[in-house]
Design a protein around this motif. Structure first.
Motif, PDB file in Angstrom:
ATOM      1  N   PRO A 192     -11.067   6.343  -6.327  1.00  5.69           N
ATOM      2  CA  PRO A 192      -9.673   5.939  -6.560  1.00  5.69           C
ATOM      3  C   PRO A 192      -9.306   4.707  -5.744  1.00  5.69           C
ATOM      4  N   ALA A 193      -8.643   3.767  -6.378  1.00  6.78           N
ATOM      5  CA  ALA A 193      -8.166   2.554  -5.709  1.00  6.78           C
ATOM      6  C   ALA A 193      -6.907   2.088  -6.410  1.00  6.78           C
ATOM      7  N   ALA A 194      -5.941   1.618  -5.638  1.00  6.38           N
ATOM      8  CA  ALA A 194      -4.655   1.210  -6.194  1.00  6.38           C
ATOM      9  C   ALA A 194      -4.435  -0.284  -5.991  1.00  6.38           C
ATOM     10  N   VAL A 195      -3.877  -0.939  -7.008  1.00  6.50           N
ATOM     11  CA  VAL A 195      -3.490  -2.340  -6.883  1.00  6.50           C
ATOM     12  C   VAL A 195      -2.124  -2.382  -6.206  1.00  6.50           C
ATOM     13  N   ALA A 196      -2.038  -3.088  -5.095  1.00  2.89           N
ATOM     14  CA  ALA A 196      -0.806  -3.157  -4.308  1.00  2.89           C
ATOM     15  C   ALA A 196      -0.173  -4.541  -4.446  1.00  2.89           C
ATOM     16  N   GLU A 197       0.970  -4.575  -5.093  1.00  2.00           N
ATOM     17  CA  GLU A 197       1.702  -5.832  -5.235  1.00  2.00           C
ATOM     18  C   GLU A 197       2.608  -6.087  -4.035  1.00  2.00           C
ATOM     19  N   THR A 198       3.132  -4.995  -3.443  1.00  4.12           N
ATOM     20  CA  THR A 198       4.041  -5.084  -2.296  1.00  4.12           C
ATOM     21  C   THR A 198       3.659  -4.004  -1.282  1.00  4.12           C
ATOM     22  N   PRO A 199       4.183  -4.063  -0.064  1.00  6.60           N
ATOM     23  CA  PRO A 199       3.899  -3.022   0.938  1.00  6.60           C
ATOM     24  C   PRO A 199       4.273  -1.614   0.470  1.00  6.60           C
ATOM     25  N   LYS A 200       5.253  -1.498  -0.432  1.00  4.14           N
ATOM     26  CA  LYS A 200       5.661  -0.180  -0.936  1.00  4.14           C
ATOM     27  C   LYS A 200       4.575   0.476  -1.788  1.00  4.14           C
ATOM     28  N   ASP A 201       3.636  -0.339  -2.278  1.00  3.43           N
ATOM     29  CA  ASP A 201       2.576   0.186  -3.142  1.00  3.43           C
ATOM     30  C   ASP A 201       1.384   0.725  -2.362  1.00  3.43           C
ATOM     31  N   ILE A 202       1.370   0.558  -1.047  1.00  2.92           N
ATOM     32  CA  ILE A 202       0.224   0.968  -0.235  1.00  2.92           C
ATOM     33  C   ILE A 202       0.057   2.486  -0.287  1.00  2.92           C
ATOM     34  N   ILE A 203      -1.175   2.926  -0.549  1.00  2.00           N
ATOM     35  CA  ILE A 203      -1.488   4.355  -0.551  1.00  2.00           C
ATOM     36  C   ILE A 203      -2.401   4.680   0.620  1.00  2.00           C
ATOM     37  N   ASP A 204      -2.525   5.956   0.925  1.00  2.00           N
ATOM     38  CA  ASP A 204      -3.437   6.391   1.974  1.00  2.00           C
ATOM     39  C   ASP A 204      -4.837   6.494   1.386  1.00  2.00           C
ATOM     40  N   GLY A 205      -5.432   5.330   1.188  1.00  2.00           N
ATOM     41  CA  GLY A 205      -6.740   5.253   0.560  1.00  2.00           C
ATOM     42  C   GLY A 205      -7.133   3.802   0.428  1.00  2.00           C
ATOM     43  N   ILE A 206      -7.729   3.427  -0.719  1.00  2.00           N
ATOM     44  CA  ILE A 206      -8.181   2.059  -0.943  1.00  2.00           C
ATOM     45  C   ILE A 206      -7.098   1.285  -1.681  1.00  2.00           C
ATOM     46  N   ASN A 207      -6.726   0.151  -1.135  1.00  2.00           N
ATOM     47  CA  ASN A 207      -5.705  -0.703  -1.715  1.00  2.00           C
ATOM     48  C   ASN A 207      -6.308  -2.075  -2.017  1.00  2.00           C
ATOM     49  N   ILE A 208      -5.919  -2.643  -3.152  1.00  2.00           N
ATOM     50  CA  ILE A 208      -6.444  -3.944  -3.561  1.00  2.00           C
ATOM     51  C   ILE A 208      -5.273  -4.874  -3.826  1.00  2.00           C
ATOM     52  N   THR A 209      -5.337  -6.074  -3.280  1.00  2.00           N
ATOM     53  CA  THR A 209      -4.297  -7.056  -3.545  1.00  2.00           C
ATOM     54  C   THR A 209      -4.915  -8.441  -3.600  1.00  2.00           C
ATOM     55  N   ASN A 210      -4.135  -9.407  -4.068  1.00  2.00           N
ATOM     56  CA  ASN A 210      -4.610 -10.786  -4.164  1.00  2.00           C
ATOM     57  C   ASN A 210      -4.410 -11.502  -2.834  1.00  2.00           C
ATOM     58  N   TYR A 211      -5.226 -12.514  -2.599  1.00  2.00           N
ATOM     59  CA  TYR A 211      -5.149 -13.265  -1.348  1.00  2.00           C
ATOM     60  C   TYR A 211      -3.762 -13.865  -1.116  1.00  2.00           C
ATOM     61  N   ASP A 212      -3.125 -14.317  -2.188  1.00  2.00           N
ATOM     62  CA  ASP A 212      -1.843 -14.995  -2.018  1.00  2.00           C
ATOM     63  C   ASP A 212      -0.706 -14.044  -1.643  1.00  2.00           C
ATOM     64  N   LYS A 213      -0.978 -12.743  -1.618  1.00  2.00           N
ATOM     65  CA  LYS A 213       0.052 -11.773  -1.228  1.00  2.00           C
ATOM     66  C   LYS A 213      -0.148 -11.250   0.194  1.00  2.00           C
ATOM     67  N   LEU A 214      -1.152 -11.759   0.902  1.00  2.00           N
ATOM     68  CA  LEU A 214      -1.498 -11.236   2.228  1.00  2.00           C
ATOM     69  C   LEU A 214      -0.320 -11.258   3.194  1.00  2.00           C
ATOM     70  N   ASP A 215       0.489 -12.322   3.149  1.00  2.00           N
ATOM     71  CA  ASP A 215       1.566 -12.456   4.122  1.00  2.00           C
ATOM     72  C   ASP A 215       2.656 -11.389   3.965  1.00  2.00           C
ATOM     73  N   GLN A 216       2.608 -10.615   2.894  1.00  2.00           N
ATOM     74  CA  GLN A 216       3.613  -9.577   2.689  1.00  2.00           C
ATOM     75  C   GLN A 216       3.273  -8.266   3.403  1.00  2.00           C
TER      76      GLN A 216
END
Length: 456
Positions: free
Chosen positions: A98-122
């Protein structure tokens, strides 16, 4: 920052970060070589996997992330190029990770999270126990803000993994940036230990003659370079690349000009031949019912190609992220006949084995961009021979030959590293540590007589 924080930031922490996970407990979908590499990377805690396109980097980094999460009960972050995040999450579902795509900090799960490089500062990076850089060649620019931001953001993250296919084909700086990101050695330390400055250009460094062997052994301690499982002594798992057919089309002459042109002269030549090159590309696309991937470098080329190529879509830098992602994923599943874009936008990370025809409407001098762009389709898992058409003007000079020269050097480097990492992987090297000179006193210290008297 007060003085205490400043001193704390300068401290060198020699801590163990390795995880001893039994190899037979790793994801059963892993091939033998993938299992051994993941086992090795977990034992190191901080490592780099330089594996060629189609060798399963996505599954390896998902398995690594899963084990880090299990061991720490904390979330792990995978940073990926645009549109690759959704592709990685889909790969995770395929293999039961299981892995979740995280667009914002609210999307973070207790597991594997995937986001784009340009969103790192969030994101607050301190909450993650581990981080994976997918297509970590983003560290290439040692003066870039992205490189500095990544190193600073994860300098205290216990577990770090960097994955890419093309480590520094003609620039050792990228290797230093990888070592610095992983906390092994700073780029400056690497240069002073293994390199000598060559001439007056600040970016020109060459390996010291006596240090070459030591440099490759040092790299083998924290990085695995793999172009084929056989090169590391494993049995052939069916990893054979299909035939690659290269076709060069010169639109305004039979042979390229041999003289060396300035950058301005080449740019002018590209502009003057733009319509002819785009027309030649459109003829190939429109005369076929198969899928086509068309690479360009100029916005004007993209616009002209989109106008001439039937059933095409273009992905530009100015487009919204959602449109870019949906268009590239649509091409991946075969609902789009022709995709027009730049290697700098879509040349990294995407799996497009569904397509076996591509066109370069001109070439830049970047071997890395060219190599990555070709490998979107010419990769393990491709079942058809791949056709690559390079359409250039004779006035652009020998740009293709320059790319081929860089390719020869890159192949040489991969072969050297594959030889040195073979035993490193098989012997399950100990954890990666930051290299420093340890002080081990052997002679007892004696106070002078006058000092002993004062002490009394």
């Amino acid at each position: 920052m007060d003085y205490t924080d400043f001193i704390q930031s300068k401290m060198t922490i020699d801590a163990s970060h390795g995880l001893q996970v039994p190899a037979d407990q790793l994801n059963p979908a892993l091939f033998d070589f993938q299992r051994d590499i993941v086992h090795w990377a977990l034992a190191k805690g901080r490592a780099a996997i330089f594996a060629d396109c189609g060798l399963g980097k996505t599954l390896m980094q998902l398995t690594w992330s899963s084990e880090v999460h299990k061991a720490t009960n904390k979330p792990v972050l995978i940073l990926a190029p645009l549109a690759v995040a959704s592709q990685t999450a889909a790969e995770g579902r395929r293999f039961g990770i299981p892995a979740a795509v995280a667009e914002t900090p609210k999307d973070i799960i207790d597991g594997i999270n995937i986001t784009n490089y340009d969103k790192l500062d969030q994101f607050d990076t301190s909450v993650f126990a581990g981080v994976v850089l997918d297509e970590s060649s983003i560290l290439k620019s040692f003066t870039g803000k992205v490189r500095t931001a990544l190193i600073n953001a994860f300098c205290r993250t216990p577990y770090r993994l960097a994955c890419t296919a093309t480590p520094a084909p003609n620039d050792y700086m990228e290797l230093g940036n990888h070592a610095e990101f992983l906390g092994i050695m700073t780029r400056t330390e690497m240069l002073s230990m293994f390199f000598v400055h060559d001439g007056g250009e600040t970016s020109k460094w060459r390996l010291k003659g006596h240090a070459e062997k030591g440099f490759w052994h040092w790299m083998a301690g924290w990085a695995v370079v793999l172009d084929n499982p056989v090169s590391l002594g494993y049995q052939d798992e069916g990893y054979e690349l299909p035939e690659l057919h290269m076709h060069k089309i010169i639109v305004d002459s039979d042979t390229p000009i041999q003289e060396k042109l300035t950058l301005t002269q080449r740019r002018n030549a590209r502009k003057d031949s733009l319509e002819a090159r785009c027309r030649a590309a459109a003829d190939l696309v429109n005369d076929s019912h198969e899928q086509w991937l068309v690479w360009c470098d100029l916005n004007a080329e993209s616009e002209e190609l989109h106008k001439l190529c039937r059933m095409s879509r273009q992905v530009r830098g100015s487009d919204k992220s959602r449109y870019k992602s949906s268009t590239m994923l649509g091409f991946a599943v075969g609902v789009l006949k022709c995709l027009i874009t730049k290697p700098s936008i879509a040349g990294f990370g995407m799996n497009w084995q569904n397509c076996h025809n591509m066109i370069f409407v001109g070439l830049s001098d970047s071997y890395e961009q060219y190599y990555q762009a070709v490998r979107r389709c010419w990769r393990f898992g491709q079942v058809h021979p791949v056709n690559v058409y390079i359409i250039i003007s004779a006035r652009e000079g020998c740009v293709k030959e320059n790319i081929e020269r860089k390719e020869t050097y890159a192949i040489h480097m991969r072969k050297q590293m594959a030889e040195l990492t073979r035993e490193a992987v098989k012997n399950q090297l100990s954890q990666t540590r930051r290299i420093f000179a340890a002080y081990k006193p052997t002679v007892p210290m004696k106070l002078p007589h006058w000092a002993e008297m004062e002490a009394i």
